[in-house]
Design a protein around this motif. Structure first.
Motif, PDB file in Angstrom:
ATOM      1  N   ILE A 274      -3.438   2.790  -1.213  1.00  0.00           N
ATOM      2  CA  ILE A 274      -2.089   3.074  -1.711  1.00  0.00           C
ATOM      3  C   ILE A 274      -1.102   2.031  -1.194  1.00  0.00           C
ATOM      4  CG2 ILE A 274      -0.209   4.755  -1.678  1.00  0.00           C
ATOM      5  CD1 ILE A 274      -2.291   6.967  -1.526  1.00  0.00           C
ATOM      6  N   VAL A 275      -1.238   1.646   0.078  1.00  0.00           N
ATOM      7  CA  VAL A 275      -0.341   0.639   0.661  1.00  0.00           C
ATOM      8  C   VAL A 275      -0.480  -0.694  -0.081  1.00  0.00           C
ATOM      9  CG1 VAL A 275       0.101  -0.763   2.710  1.00  0.00           C
ATOM     10  CG2 VAL A 275      -0.219   1.708   2.932  1.00  0.00           C
ATOM     11  N   VAL A 276      -1.720  -1.110  -0.361  1.00  0.00           N
ATOM     12  CA  VAL A 276      -1.936  -2.371  -1.093  1.00  0.00           C
ATOM     13  C   VAL A 276      -1.285  -2.307  -2.468  1.00  0.00           C
ATOM     14  CG1 VAL A 276      -3.691  -3.802  -2.224  1.00  0.00           C
ATOM     15  CG2 VAL A 276      -4.034  -3.033   0.129  1.00  0.00           C
ATOM     16  N   VAL A 277      -1.479  -1.198  -3.172  1.00  0.00           N
ATOM     17  CA  VAL A 277      -0.902  -1.049  -4.510  1.00  0.00           C
ATOM     18  C   VAL A 277       0.623  -1.106  -4.449  1.00  0.00           C
ATOM     19  CG1 VAL A 277      -0.564   0.569  -6.419  1.00  0.00           C
ATOM     20  CG2 VAL A 277      -2.857   0.207  -5.476  1.00  0.00           C
ATOM     21  N   LEU A 278       1.224  -0.393  -3.497  1.00  0.00           N
ATOM     22  CA  LEU A 278       2.692  -0.351  -3.397  1.00  0.00           C
ATOM     23  C   LEU A 278       3.260  -1.712  -2.998  1.00  0.00           C
ATOM     24  CD1 LEU A 278       3.270   3.120  -1.677  1.00  0.00           C
ATOM     25  CD2 LEU A 278       3.508   2.517  -4.098  1.00  0.00           C
ATOM     26  N   VAL A 279       2.605  -2.416  -2.083  1.00  0.00           N
ATOM     27  CA  VAL A 279       3.097  -3.734  -1.652  1.00  0.00           C
ATOM     28  C   VAL A 279       3.114  -4.700  -2.828  1.00  0.00           C
ATOM     29  CG1 VAL A 279       2.507  -5.775  -0.285  1.00  0.00           C
ATOM     30  CG2 VAL A 279       2.517  -3.523   0.790  1.00  0.00           C
ATOM     31  N   PHE A 280       2.028  -4.741  -3.584  1.00  0.00           N
ATOM     32  CA  PHE A 280       1.980  -5.676  -4.713  1.00  0.00           C
ATOM     33  C   PHE A 280       2.897  -5.223  -5.859  1.00  0.00           C
ATOM     34  CE2 PHE A 280      -1.642  -7.361  -2.499  1.00  0.00           C
ATOM     35  CZ  PHE A 280      -1.727  -8.683  -2.923  1.00  0.00           C
ATOM     36  N   GLN A 281       3.044  -3.913  -6.008  1.00  0.00           N
ATOM     37  CA  GLN A 281       3.884  -3.417  -7.096  1.00  0.00           C
ATOM     38  C   GLN A 281       5.364  -3.702  -6.837  1.00  0.00           C
ATOM     39  OE1 GLN A 281       2.646  -1.568  -9.953  1.00  0.00           O
ATOM     40  NE2 GLN A 281       4.692  -1.978 -10.735  1.00  0.00           N
ATOM     41  N   TYR A 282       5.818  -3.432  -5.609  1.00  0.00           N
ATOM     42  CA  TYR A 282       7.260  -3.486  -5.336  1.00  0.00           C
ATOM     43  C   TYR A 282       7.708  -4.788  -4.676  1.00  0.00           C
ATOM     44  CZ  TYR A 282       7.636   1.396  -6.663  1.00  0.00           C
ATOM     45  OH  TYR A 282       7.635   2.569  -7.378  1.00  0.00           O
ATOM     46  N   LEU A 283       6.820  -5.441  -3.898  1.00  0.00           N
ATOM     47  CA  LEU A 283       7.222  -6.664  -3.207  1.00  0.00           C
ATOM     48  C   LEU A 283       6.791  -7.935  -3.932  1.00  0.00           C
ATOM     49  CD1 LEU A 283       6.557  -5.737   0.532  1.00  0.00           C
ATOM     50  CD2 LEU A 283       8.643  -5.461  -0.826  1.00  0.00           C
ATOM     51  N   VAL A 284       5.723  -7.859  -4.727  1.00  0.00           N
ATOM     52  CA  VAL A 284       5.242  -9.041  -5.439  1.00  0.00           C
ATOM     53  C   VAL A 284       5.705  -9.018  -6.901  1.00  0.00           C
ATOM     54  CG1 VAL A 284       3.211 -10.362  -6.138  1.00  0.00           C
ATOM     55  CG2 VAL A 284       3.248  -9.239  -3.903  1.00  0.00           C
ATOM     56  N   ILE A 285       5.341  -7.972  -7.619  1.00  0.00           N
ATOM     57  CA  ILE A 285       5.760  -7.854  -9.016  1.00  0.00           C
ATOM     58  C   ILE A 285       7.231  -7.462  -9.122  1.00  0.00           C
ATOM     59  CG2 ILE A 285       5.389  -6.570 -11.156  1.00  0.00           C
ATOM     60  CD1 ILE A 285       2.482  -6.379 -10.468  1.00  0.00           C
ATOM     61  N   ARG A 286       7.677  -6.643  -8.150  1.00  0.00           N
ATOM     62  CA  ARG A 286       9.065  -6.173  -8.090  1.00  0.00           C
ATOM     63  C   ARG A 286       9.453  -5.376  -9.326  1.00  0.00           C
ATOM     64  NH1 ARG A 286      12.206 -11.423  -5.427  1.00  0.00           N
ATOM     65  NH2 ARG A 286      10.916 -11.494  -3.530  1.00  0.00           N
ATOM     66  N   LYS A 287       8.580  -4.460  -9.684  1.00  0.00           N
ATOM     67  CA  LYS A 287       8.845  -3.521 -10.766  1.00  0.00           C
ATOM     68  C   LYS A 287       8.443  -2.122 -10.323  1.00  0.00           C
ATOM     69  CE  LYS A 287       8.361  -6.359 -14.935  1.00  0.00           C
ATOM     70  NZ  LYS A 287       7.625  -6.502 -16.222  1.00  0.00           N
ATOM     71  N   ARG A 288       9.147  -1.150 -10.833  1.00  0.00           N
ATOM     72  CA  ARG A 288       8.789   0.233 -10.521  1.00  0.00           C
ATOM     73  C   ARG A 288       7.512   0.609 -11.254  1.00  0.00           C
ATOM     74  NH1 ARG A 288      13.447   4.481 -11.287  1.00  0.00           N
ATOM     75  NH2 ARG A 288      11.782   5.707 -10.331  1.00  0.00           N
ATOM     76  N   ILE A 289       6.775   1.526 -10.664  1.00  0.00           N
ATOM     77  CA  ILE A 289       5.577   2.042 -11.321  1.00  0.00           C
ATOM     78  C   ILE A 289       5.999   2.879 -12.517  1.00  0.00           C
ATOM     79  CG2 ILE A 289       3.580   3.566 -11.056  1.00  0.00           C
ATOM     80  CD1 ILE A 289       3.464   2.774  -8.128  1.00  0.00           C
ATOM     81  N   ALA A 290       5.408   2.604 -13.666  1.00  0.00           N
ATOM     82  CA  ALA A 290       5.714   3.388 -14.863  1.00  0.00           C
ATOM     83  C   ALA A 290       5.277   4.836 -14.663  1.00  0.00           C
ATOM     84  CB  ALA A 290       5.002   2.778 -16.072  1.00  0.00           C
ATOM     85  N   HIS A 291       6.161   5.757 -15.072  1.00  0.00           N
ATOM     86  CA  HIS A 291       5.881   7.196 -14.914  1.00  0.00           C
ATOM     87  C   HIS A 291       5.517   7.513 -13.459  1.00  0.00           C
ATOM     88  CE1 HIS A 291       5.891   7.225 -19.283  1.00  0.00           C
ATOM     89  NE2 HIS A 291       4.898   6.344 -19.290  1.00  0.00           N
ATOM     90  N   LEU A 292       6.417   7.163 -12.547  1.00  0.00           N
ATOM     91  CA  LEU A 292       6.150   7.255 -11.108  1.00  0.00           C
ATOM     92  C   LEU A 292       5.739   8.660 -10.685  1.00  0.00           C
ATOM     93  CD1 LEU A 292       6.159   6.021  -8.282  1.00  0.00           C
ATOM     94  CD2 LEU A 292       8.627   6.497  -8.159  1.00  0.00           C
ATOM     95  N   HIS A 293       6.453   9.666 -11.172  1.00  0.00           N
ATOM     96  CA  HIS A 293       6.145  11.042 -10.750  1.00  0.00           C
ATOM     97  C   HIS A 293       4.729  11.444 -11.170  1.00  0.00           C
ATOM     98  CE1 HIS A 293      10.191  11.693  -9.344  1.00  0.00           C
ATOM     99  NE2 HIS A 293      10.699  11.327 -10.513  1.00  0.00           N
ATOM    100  N   ARG A 294       4.364  11.021 -12.371  1.00  0.00           N
ATOM    101  CA  ARG A 294       3.011  11.344 -12.838  1.00  0.00           C
ATOM    102  C   ARG A 294       1.958  10.642 -11.976  1.00  0.00           C
ATOM    103  NH1 ARG A 294       0.819  10.306 -19.024  1.00  0.00           N
ATOM    104  NH2 ARG A 294      -1.316  11.056 -18.683  1.00  0.00           N
ATOM    105  N   ALA A 295       2.216   9.364 -11.646  1.00  0.00           N
ATOM    106  CA  ALA A 295       1.277   8.626 -10.793  1.00  0.00           C
ATOM    107  C   ALA A 295       1.166   9.256  -9.411  1.00  0.00           C
ATOM    108  CB  ALA A 295       1.717   7.170 -10.679  1.00  0.00           C
ATOM    109  N   MET A 296       2.312   9.702  -8.852  1.00  0.00           N
ATOM    110  CA  MET A 296       2.289  10.347  -7.539  1.00  0.00           C
ATOM    111  C   MET A 296       1.467  11.630  -7.566  1.00  0.00           C
ATOM    112  SD  MET A 296       6.251   9.756  -6.332  1.00  0.00           S
ATOM    113  CE  MET A 296       6.046  10.816  -4.892  1.00  0.00           C
ATOM    114  N   VAL A 297       1.666  12.415  -8.620  1.00  0.00           N
ATOM    115  CA  VAL A 297       0.875  13.643  -8.764  1.00  0.00           C
ATOM    116  C   VAL A 297      -0.611  13.287  -8.847  1.00  0.00           C
ATOM    117  CG1 VAL A 297       0.339  15.560 -10.319  1.00  0.00           C
ATOM    118  CG2 VAL A 297       2.717  14.984  -9.828  1.00  0.00           C
ATOM    119  N   GLY A 298      -0.931  12.197  -9.579  1.00  0.00           N
ATOM    120  CA  GLY A 298      -2.318  11.776  -9.692  1.00  0.00           C
ATOM    121  C   GLY A 298      -2.937  11.416  -8.351  1.00  0.00           C
ATOM    122  N   PHE A 299      -2.209  10.642  -7.532  1.00  0.00           N
ATOM    123  CA  PHE A 299      -2.742  10.258  -6.218  1.00  0.00           C
ATOM    124  C   PHE A 299      -2.909  11.481  -5.312  1.00  0.00           C
ATOM    125  CE2 PHE A 299      -1.695   5.861  -7.322  1.00  0.00           C
ATOM    126  CZ  PHE A 299      -2.748   5.186  -6.726  1.00  0.00           C
TER     127      PHE A 299
END
Length: 496
Positions: A274-299
């Motif tokens: 999860i840390v690797v995914v969040l680092v690359f999503q927010y610090l490298v790509i700098r975009k929010r995860i699409a449908h964040l609440h749904r993804a959080m429920v999934g994890f």
């Protein structure tokens, strides 16, 4: 979803019931707890698969699509390395195998070094696999050259390390790692023009299984050739075996504390990913995860489902499986041991959540050319055959070198002959068979056999069953594809 999970676990129920009530003719102690554990397993599998669909698959595919759009191969390779390393370094099955190896080798094999070596290998080869997809290379050349190297290293490796090396390669792919890595490969292949999801998207798991086999055997050559046999034990490297220490007395609330510790352990195992995914999503790509609440429920569902799944195994299947294995080994004659090995290999593979998930992904990618249910049956048959042959090796006392080298010689030949579309999937399926259900039961069976048979060395003979469980599914899947291709060609000739 719950009914689907129950149907997948039905083969294990039938195997356990047959051996317990027909062969042993005994009602197991604690049958009520075991039944409850089975229900928890069903619930855990259902929650886990739902979590994959909501969280892991979409996030993995979106990340790979974004990297492909940016055209940054360096970022893709960095993401692949970090993802592979993070997923494996905390892998429970690898921790267990490394710990057992350190105990049995009396500290000569360092468990932490082994884990770091395997995790680094998986990270590096995941990055290499991403380069393969981007360049559009065919996987079969990678696998042919790679397994020729595996067999060559096996020829020179000490017998104490061979089984452990192949088992270490098999346990790198767990029920969280496999779907995420597969989603990364498929997402990348579908986002690059000219790439095919089935031919190019699969194969990352196969590479993640193969390279640790090479690196661990090279480590074993170094340890057993140049290492000091007494050094590790003298510095405290040896670990007291569990049976040598007195069991702790149960205390009030110990069950709840144990359940809480297991849940925290699941969070710890998934957290690096999860840390690797969040680092690359927010610090490298700098975009929010699409449908964040749904993804959080999934994890969350993945973590809770995985926890329930493992808890159910501990309560239900492990106790009765271990008890039955011990009873079968104690009986005169080996026919029942062979039968149990075949049946439990088939049943546990049919229940593997990672295999279920990959089968569904392959069916979607193949667009009607393959069926997920057929894939699972072929893989389960391969695992059953492999474990049975592995059990025969332990009983007969034969060297694992010749079995492994012969098995992968057949794999290399079939890789040359098989249709190109099936090769990446076949090797990936060989990796996903060794996950949370299969590994503990198969490892316990191998070590139990080696411990019970006079003249067997647990380190030399006890490990290696996982390797057989990985080899033979590759063979059965590729043989099926070769035969199916020949049938299609024959029909085409007749019709013309």
């Amino acid at each position: 979803m719950v009914w689907h999970a129950f149907r997948n676990l039905l083969p294990i129920i039938l195997v356990v019931g047959f051996f317990q009530f027909v062969v042993m003719r005994e009602v197991p102690e604690g049958w009520l707890t075991m039944t409850l554990g089975l229900g928890v397993v069903v619930l855990g599998v259902a929650l886990f698969l739902q979590g994959l669909e909501l969280g892991i698959f979409p996030v993995g595919k979106n990340l790979s699509n974004e990297f492909a759009r940016r055209g940054s191969l360096i970022l893709l390779m960095a993401f692949g390395f970090c993802l592979g390393f993070a997923a494996v370094i905390a892998e429970p099955a690898l921790i267990a195998v490394a710990g057992q190896a350190e105990v049995i080798s009396e500290g000569r094999v360092n468990g932490l070094v082994l884990r770091a070596l395997v995790a680094t290998s998986v990270g590096a080869v995941t990055a290499l696999g991403i380069v393969r997809i981007v360049l559009g290379h065919s996987l079969h050349w990678y696998m042919i050259v790679g397994y020729v190297l595996v067999v060559a290293v096996t020829f020179f490796a000490p017998e104490e390390i061979v089984g452990l090396a192949y088992d270490s390669g098999g346990v790198t792919t767990n029920i969280v790692t496999v779907p995420l890595i597969a989603a990364l490969g498929i997402g990348l292949a579908t986002s690059i023009r000219g790439r095919n999801a089935l031919i190019h998207g699969f194969g990352l798991v196969a590479l993640a299984v193969m390279v640790p086999m090479i690196s661990v055997q090279l480590y074993g050559i170094a340890v057993y050739t140049f290492g000091d046999p007494g050094a590790a034990a003298a510095t405290g490297g040896a670990v007291i075996a569990p049976e040598d220490s007195a069991p702790a007395e149960p205390e009030a609330g110990s069950l709840l504390r144990g359940m809480g510790a297991d849940l925290l352990g699941m969070v710890r195992d998934v957290l690096p990913i999860i840390v690797v995914v969040l680092v690359f999503q927010y610090l490298v790509i700098r975009k929010r995860i699409a449908h964040l609440h749904r993804a959080m429920v999934g994890f969350v569902l993945v973590i809770v489902g995985l926890y329930a799944f493992v808890l159910g195994l501990k309560l239900g299947l492990f106790p009765i499986g271990q008890s039955m294995a011990a009873q079968l080994i104690a009986r005169d004659g080996v026919a029942l041991v062979y039968l149990f090995a075949f049946a439990i290999g088939f049943a546990t593979t049919m229940a593997e959540p990672a295999l279920i998930a990959i089968g569904e992904q392959a069916e979607d990618a193949a667009r009607g050319r393959l069926r997920g249910s057929v894939i699972r049956m072929l893989v389960a048959l391969g695992v059953a055959i492999g474990i049975t042959i592995g059990v025969h090796r332990i009983i007969s006392g034969d060297s694992i070198h010749y079995y492994i080298m012969g098995g992968y010689a057949v794999v290399i030949l079939l890789t040359w002959l098989a249709p190109r579309f099936i090769v990446p999937l076949a090797f990936d399926l060989g990796g996903v068979t060794t996950s949370e259900v299969t590994v503990p039961l198969v490892t316990a069976l191998g070590i139990g056999l080696a411990s019970a048979i006079e003249g067997r060395n647990v380190l030399v003979d006890g490990f290696g069953l996982i390797a057989f469980a990985s080899i033979f599914p590759i063979i059965t899947v590729m043989l099926y594809a070769i035969v199916a291709d020949l049938v299609v060609r024959a029909r085409g000739v007749q019709e013309s």
